[in-house]
Design a protein around this motif. Structure first.
Motif, PDB file in Angstrom:
ATOM      1  N   GLU A 213     -17.975 -19.983  16.856  1.00  0.00           N
ATOM      2  CA  GLU A 213     -18.571 -18.645  16.877  1.00  0.00           C
ATOM      3  C   GLU A 213     -19.265 -18.373  18.212  1.00  0.00           C
ATOM      4  O   GLU A 213     -19.183 -17.261  18.751  1.00  0.00           O
ATOM      5  CB  GLU A 213     -19.556 -18.472  15.726  1.00  0.00           C
ATOM      6  CG  GLU A 213     -20.082 -17.052  15.602  1.00  0.00           C
ATOM      7  CD  GLU A 213     -20.710 -16.770  14.264  1.00  0.00           C
ATOM      8  OE1 GLU A 213     -20.723 -15.589  13.854  1.00  0.00           O
ATOM      9  OE2 GLU A 213     -21.204 -17.712  13.620  1.00  0.00           O
ATOM     10  N   GLN A 214     -19.904 -19.399  18.761  1.00  0.00           N
ATOM     11  CA  GLN A 214     -20.525 -19.231  20.082  1.00  0.00           C
ATOM     12  C   GLN A 214     -19.481 -18.967  21.153  1.00  0.00           C
ATOM     13  O   GLN A 214     -19.678 -18.116  22.038  1.00  0.00           O
ATOM     14  CB  GLN A 214     -21.339 -20.473  20.440  1.00  0.00           C
ATOM     15  CG  GLN A 214     -22.668 -20.588  19.723  1.00  0.00           C
ATOM     16  CD  GLN A 214     -23.506 -21.721  20.287  1.00  0.00           C
ATOM     17  OE1 GLN A 214     -22.971 -22.711  20.798  1.00  0.00           O
ATOM     18  NE2 GLN A 214     -24.812 -21.597  20.206  1.00  0.00           N
ATOM     19  N   VAL A 215     -18.379 -19.679  21.099  1.00  0.00           N
ATOM     20  CA  VAL A 215     -17.311 -19.461  22.080  1.00  0.00           C
ATOM     21  C   VAL A 215     -16.795 -18.030  21.988  1.00  0.00           C
ATOM     22  O   VAL A 215     -16.608 -17.348  23.008  1.00  0.00           O
ATOM     23  CB  VAL A 215     -16.161 -20.473  21.864  1.00  0.00           C
ATOM     24  CG1 VAL A 215     -14.955 -20.113  22.734  1.00  0.00           C
ATOM     25  CG2 VAL A 215     -16.618 -21.897  22.188  1.00  0.00           C
ATOM     26  N   ILE A 216     -16.581 -17.554  20.783  1.00  0.00           N
ATOM     27  CA  ILE A 216     -16.112 -16.171  20.603  1.00  0.00           C
ATOM     28  C   ILE A 216     -17.112 -15.183  21.178  1.00  0.00           C
ATOM     29  O   ILE A 216     -16.746 -14.244  21.905  1.00  0.00           O
ATOM     30  CB  ILE A 216     -15.866 -15.891  19.107  1.00  0.00           C
ATOM     31  CG1 ILE A 216     -14.659 -16.696  18.615  1.00  0.00           C
ATOM     32  CG2 ILE A 216     -15.642 -14.398  18.861  1.00  0.00           C
ATOM     33  CD1 ILE A 216     -14.449 -16.638  17.109  1.00  0.00           C
ATOM     34  N   GLU A 217     -18.382 -15.380  20.869  1.00  0.00           N
ATOM     35  CA  GLU A 217     -19.417 -14.457  21.359  1.00  0.00           C
ATOM     36  C   GLU A 217     -19.519 -14.487  22.879  1.00  0.00           C
ATOM     37  O   GLU A 217     -19.658 -13.438  23.523  1.00  0.00           O
ATOM     38  CB  GLU A 217     -20.761 -14.825  20.731  1.00  0.00           C
ATOM     39  CG  GLU A 217     -20.835 -14.524  19.240  1.00  0.00           C
ATOM     40  CD  GLU A 217     -22.100 -15.054  18.595  1.00  0.00           C
ATOM     41  OE1 GLU A 217     -22.854 -15.780  19.288  1.00  0.00           O
ATOM     42  OE2 GLU A 217     -22.335 -14.763  17.409  1.00  0.00           O
ATOM     43  N   LEU A 218     -19.437 -15.684  23.471  1.00  0.00           N
ATOM     44  CA  LEU A 218     -19.600 -15.799  24.923  1.00  0.00           C
ATOM     45  C   LEU A 218     -18.362 -15.354  25.687  1.00  0.00           C
ATOM     46  O   LEU A 218     -18.461 -14.934  26.852  1.00  0.00           O
ATOM     47  CB  LEU A 218     -19.973 -17.240  25.281  1.00  0.00           C
ATOM     48  CG  LEU A 218     -21.357 -17.692  24.782  1.00  0.00           C
ATOM     49  CD1 LEU A 218     -21.555 -19.180  25.031  1.00  0.00           C
ATOM     50  CD2 LEU A 218     -22.463 -16.893  25.463  1.00  0.00           C
ATOM     51  N   GLU A 219     -17.183 -15.472  25.075  1.00  0.00           N
ATOM     52  CA  GLU A 219     -15.962 -14.992  25.728  1.00  0.00           C
ATOM     53  C   GLU A 219     -15.803 -13.491  25.577  1.00  0.00           C
ATOM     54  O   GLU A 219     -15.096 -12.853  26.355  1.00  0.00           O
ATOM     55  CB  GLU A 219     -14.736 -15.703  25.154  1.00  0.00           C
ATOM     56  CG  GLU A 219     -14.581 -17.141  25.605  1.00  0.00           C
ATOM     57  CD  GLU A 219     -14.279 -17.245  27.087  1.00  0.00           C
ATOM     58  OE1 GLU A 219     -13.680 -16.309  27.667  1.00  0.00           O
ATOM     59  OE2 GLU A 219     -14.657 -18.275  27.688  1.00  0.00           O
ATOM     60  N   GLY A 220     -16.455 -12.922  24.545  1.00  0.00           N
ATOM     61  CA  GLY A 220     -16.335 -11.485  24.282  1.00  0.00           C
ATOM     62  C   GLY A 220     -15.281 -11.233  23.230  1.00  0.00           C
ATOM     63  O   GLY A 220     -14.077 -11.273  23.545  1.00  0.00           O
TER      64      GLY A 220
END
Length: 460
Positions: A213-220
């Motif tokens: 979920e963090q990766v998704i949020e940080l990648e946009g």
């Protein structure tokens, strides 16, 4: 123990004839054939002169139990008579037809596949391989979403074509990665070598989902077209996910409008003891890629099973892609015969039963006796034995995506004792045909038990 000399080789009048054919084949191979994933000068491939059921015969006329299913694809075994006959009959009727025409075998193969895919994945786009299936699944997702990025796991393999190798998450990607394909990698759950310092499966599942979920949020989220993952990563180590992980991935994809692609190229069509591995996890992806076991590799075939909301994107706009041999009649005839034979003969149930009653108990018992065994993982006829120098430090017996003297010696001993294994880095993969009998499975496991003594001699 040494393997018994074989006095007949299927398809040949004598062992001497088979040896002569093998010698000429090897000579021509080394002069003219360029092999994949190999340094050509030092490569010494094994000749296979014949195959039948769970066995192959090498260039010396020796019979080997195929505990690798070649590249984990001969799920129905070698030379299954119903599949061979279907190919012969189709070749006598029509050998090829352009993909924009209707062919009865293509239509029937699509029906049989759609009946077995999860949820409402009821349309099939046929390809010639698993890598092509991955390429087209991602293309569909990009057109559907209007986005570009693709998320994929480290410790994954999705194929060797340009995009598929870029979304791959193991070192085979490195020499091909130009950073231009929009691939972003994340850590999936793998308790034995946890990236999250987890102490149990529940922690690993939760922390892996939080990381994703963090990766998704940080990648946009608005930049991400698709998330692709092998339901059970195969080549990188046969790593079944924790029970709720895929449902968590599904929820994240739905929340952010990301297309979820389940790669079942290796783990589908009975390999894990289910028609598709994702059936165990009560999850329905948007797209599902398949190949290998759909017809046991008798004629190259792959494909993408498509959910209605993705297919609807192309109701009024052309799909921007195609293949000359999409849904080739010979390949589809082989798929129809394979799926029907698997259903009629209970092959999927056999894979599950052999895994539960023969393979897993034997491996668990071996792990108690062999100091080199660090971890065991798998389902059905799809298992990995991870070998280590030290059980406490988990130092691998060979480097990731490399080999070692210990692994070389074990490979040679397996063949000497009459078994053809699949060895990847510091692992031995147990992946016989889904049709294997209990006695054949025990034969291979007894050889493995002997060979692990070599690994033990390198362990501390």
């Amino acid at each position: 123990m040494t393997h018994v000399e074989q006095y007949t080789v299927p398809g040949y009048t004598s062992v001497d004839e088979a040896k002569a054919v093998a010698a000429r084949a090897y000579e021509l191979d080394r002069k003219h054939v360029f092999h994949s994933w190999a340094a050509q000068g030092s490569f010494k491939p094994m000749v296979v002169t014949a195959a039948e059921g769970s066995y192959v015969w090498d260039g010396n006329g020796d019979k080997l139990l195929d505990f690798s299913s070649q590249l984990v694809n001969t799920n129905i075994g070698h030379q299954h008579p119903k599949v061979v006959q279907a190919i012969v009959e189709q070749a006598q009727r029509i050998t090829t037809i352009a993909p924009h025409h209707v062919n009865d075998q293509r239509s029937e193969a699509a029906r049989l596949i759609s009946e077995r895919t999860p949820g409402d994945l009821n349309q099939v786009f046929f390809t010639n391989s698993g890598a092509e299936a991955v390429e087209h699944a991602i293309r569909m997702a990009r057109v559907h979403t209007g986005r570009n990025k693709v998320l994929s796991r480290y410790r994954s393999y999705h194929g060797a074509t340009a995009l598929a190798i870029n979304v791959t998450g193991d070192p085979r990607r490195w020499a091909n990665d130009r950073g231009t394909e929009g691939a972003v990698h994340f850590f999936g759950p793998f308790l034995y070598r946890s990236a999250f310092h987890s102490t149990n499966e529940a922690e690993e599942e939760q922390r892996a989902l939080e990381h994703l979920e963090q990766v998704i949020e940080l990648e946009g989220p608005a930049t991400i077209a698709a998330l692709i993952l092998e339901t059970v990563p195969g080549g990188p180590g046969i790593i079944p996910p924790p029970p709720g992980y895929l449902r968590g991935v599904r929820e994240l994809c739905t929340k952010h409008g990301i297309v979820m692609i389940a790669d079942e190229v290796m783990c589908g069509f009975g390999r894990t003891g289910r028609w598709f591995a994702i059936d165990e996890f009560d999850t329905v992806p948007d797209l599902l890629t398949f190949a290998k076991g759909v017809n046991s590799g008798y004629v190259p075939l792959g494909g993408v099973a498509i959910a209605p909301h993705i297919a609807a994107t192309f109701n009024d706009r052309p799909y921007p892609g195609g293949l000359t041999y999409s849904g080739h009649p010979l390949a589809c005839a082989a798929a129809v015969a394979t799926i029907n034979a698997m259903s009629d003969d209970g092959v999927v149930d056999n894979a599950r039963i052999i895994g539960e009653t023969v393979i897993e108990p034997a491996l668990r018992e071996m792990a108690q006796r062999h100091s080199s065994v660090g971890d065991l993982r798998g389902r059905g006829v799809f298992w990995a034995v991870e070998l280590v120098e030290n059980q406490s430090t988990k130092a691998p017996l060979a480097p990731y995506a490399g080999t070692s003297q210990a692994m070389v010696e074990m490979m040679a001993e397996c063949k000497r004792l009459g078994m053809l294994p699949l060895m990847v880095s510091n692992r031995i993969h147990i992946a016989p045909p889904c049709t294997i009998t209990a006695d054949e499975a025990r034969e291979g496991l007894e050889i493995l038990d002997q060979v692990l003594k070599i690994a033990d001699s390198y362990a501390t």
